[in-house]
Enzyme design. Structure first.
Site, short mmCIF file in Angstrom:
data_model
loop_
_atom_site.label_atom_id
_atom_site.label_comp_id
_atom_site.label_asym_id
_atom_site.label_seq_id
_atom_site.Cartn_x
_atom_site.Cartn_y
_atom_site.Cartn_z
N TRP A 121 16.89 -4.95 4.59
CA TRP A 121 16.59 -3.14 3.67
C TRP A 121 17.12 -2.16 3.68
O TRP A 121 17.21 -1.86 5.35
CB TRP A 121 14.98 -3.35 3.60
CG TRP A 121 14.32 -2.97 2.43
CD1 TRP A 121 14.68 -3.01 1.34
CD2 TRP A 121 13.09 -1.39 2.73
NE1 TRP A 121 14.12 -1.82 0.34
CE2 TRP A 121 13.25 -0.54 1.46
CE3 TRP A 121 12.68 -1.31 4.11
CZ2 TRP A 121 12.43 0.24 1.36
CZ3 TRP A 121 11.34 -0.02 3.70
CH2 TRP A 121 11.63 0.63 2.30
N ASP A 145 7.90 -6.28 9.81
CA ASP A 145 7.45 -5.48 7.92
C ASP A 145 7.13 -6.44 7.41
O ASP A 145 8.51 -7.33 7.17
CB ASP A 145 8.76 -4.74 7.78
CG ASP A 145 8.71 -3.60 7.08
OD1 ASP A 145 8.04 -3.50 5.87
OD2 ASP A 145 9.44 -3.36 5.82
N LYS A 185 3.23 -5.69 -3.79
CA LYS A 185 3.84 -6.56 -4.16
C LYS A 185 3.04 -7.45 -4.73
O LYS A 185 2.79 -8.71 -5.66
CB LYS A 185 5.30 -7.39 -3.27
CG LYS A 185 5.95 -6.66 -2.94
CD LYS A 185 6.99 -5.78 -3.21
CE LYS A 185 7.80 -4.34 -2.66
NZ LYS A 185 8.41 -4.76 -2.92
#
Ligand code: LMR
Length: 396
Positions: A130, A211, A246
């Site tokens: 990311w 993560d 999310k």
């Protein structure tokens, strides 16, 4: 006074959203940012969230400050969700969890703490990762390096090279890992590969940092946390950031947490103190609203079941879109193997498109994806998937 301030080049993901919003073309499709959109192209407000908010409003709670570490009920339920109901490390009170401002807040709090107590440690992130991982750890003063990860030729993981690099790191190096739904590739380690990696992390005295922003979007809530739980069972000491952006569609509420698995309760207590201090000198304490929503839902069996069913629906819709994309592109470009669309997990898919092809897609077809060729599969729906697949096939 400010003449020496240089211009911000923009964020590769968030700035693309701004460009997309300004695009007047009616057929535009946003596959850039990692947001779950439903079949009608809307970001859902889950029924269970809506009902919980109504109940909270009716309760008329006052809004004092939360403690630096966040709501006790939130921290407890998050720990159960991340580590499972009955983990030995939790029973031994070796896990410390603090509420943070989203998953990004968890990364920042952890990064600041690591910089203070392991000032010489660098962090190794997957190549690719990311985009903001680099920026956040670099911003905390930690040197950022890569370990080999994605193999564009096979569409899998360069596992032998990854393992070799991690095996050669100096003691106390930080290793950032994605336990599920790898962002940006969608390519995860298999359970066998995790099992091979864990002894290396432990023996080499490295600091694993998971993560976990997409729990539930891969194979299931528990399945996606497998690597985290297995490393806890294997006796690892490590950090885990998680997020409800999310999984509960609570993006703007910034609900996340940072957990650290420690060798014993005494060290967990010390760590909690320093995590509180880190929060205090960053932003003092986390916000109430999202924390209350999450802790009420996860603290109630019926609401949790309802939420899990919603996550399953989102996960299945993404898988259905993967199948449709695969079908149309394979029909348009026979003889080429697009199986990776089906094998990848979670919201993202690495398409293999070059930056030039990404530019053409945006300019000629109004299809937006990040420069790396990552698409957010959750931006597809029955109305746009064929159009996107045709457009992609046209530039491939
Ligand atoms: C993404 O990768 O698109 C998401 O995690 C959103 C973000 O903040 O970048």
């Amino acid at each position: 006074m400010f003449k020496h301030i240089d211009a911000y080049a923009g964020d590769p993901i968030l700035s693309l959203v701004e460009t997309f919003l300004q695009d007047p073309r009616p057929n535009k499709v946003n596959l850039g940012i990692g947001l779950y959109y439903d079949e009608d192209g809307r970001i859902p407000l889950l029924d269970v969230v809506k009902r919980t908010e109504i109940a909270l409003a009716a309760a008329g709670l006052t809004r004092s400050y939360l403690p630096m570490e966040g709501l006790a009920a939130y921290r407890e339920t998050v720990q159960r969700l991340v580590f499972g109901a009955d983990r030995a490390a939790a029973r031994d009170k070796r896990i410390v969890t603090v509420q943070t401002i989203g998953g990004s807040g968890a990364l920042k709090v952890g990064a600041d703490l690591l910089k203070r107590y392991f000032p010489d440690s660098g962090i190794w992130v997957s190549d690719p990762t990311w985009d903001n991982h680099r920026s956040m750890f670099d911003g905390a003063g930690i040197a950022v390096h890569d370990y080999p990860y994605y193999d564009p030729k096979s569409g899998g993981v360069r596992f032998a090279e990854m393992l070799a690099t991690i095996s050669s790191l100096p003691e106390r190096s930080i290793v950032l890992l994605h336990p599920c739904c790898h962002n940006p590739t969608g390519v995860d380690l298999s359970q066998d590969q995790w099992r091979e990696l864990f002894p290396v992390l432990i023996k080499k005295r490295l600091i694993p940092y998971f993560d976990m922003a997409y729990q539930g979007y891969g194979d299931g809530i528990d399945e996606d946390a497998w690597a985290v739980r297995a490393l806890a069972d294997a006796g690892g000491n490590f950090f885990v950031g998680n997020s409800f952006s999310k999984s509960l569609s609570l993006y703007g509420e910034r609900c996340g947490a940072l957990s650290v698995v420690c060798p014993d309760q005494a060290q967990a207590d010390l760590l909690l103190g320093q995590l509180k201090f880190t929060v205090r000198r960053n932003y003092s304490s986390p916000p109430t609203h999202g924390g209350l929503i999450v802790s009420r839902i996860l603290g109630d069996a019926a609401s949790t079941a309802e939420w899990q069913a919603e996550v399953a629906k989102m996960r299945e819709r993404i898988k259905a879109m993967r199948r449709s994309l695969h079908e149309v592109i394979s029909a348009r470009l026979p003889g080429r193997d697009f199986g990776y669309f089906l094998n990848q997990r979670g919201m993202f898919s690495y398409t293999g498109l070059s930056p030039a092809q990404v530019d053409t897609l945006r300019e000629q077809h109004a299809v937006y994806l990040v420069n790396s060729g990552r698409i957010c599969v959750a931006g597809l729906n029955l109305k746009n998937v064929a159009y996107v697949a045709e457009a992609m096939a046209a530039v491939m």
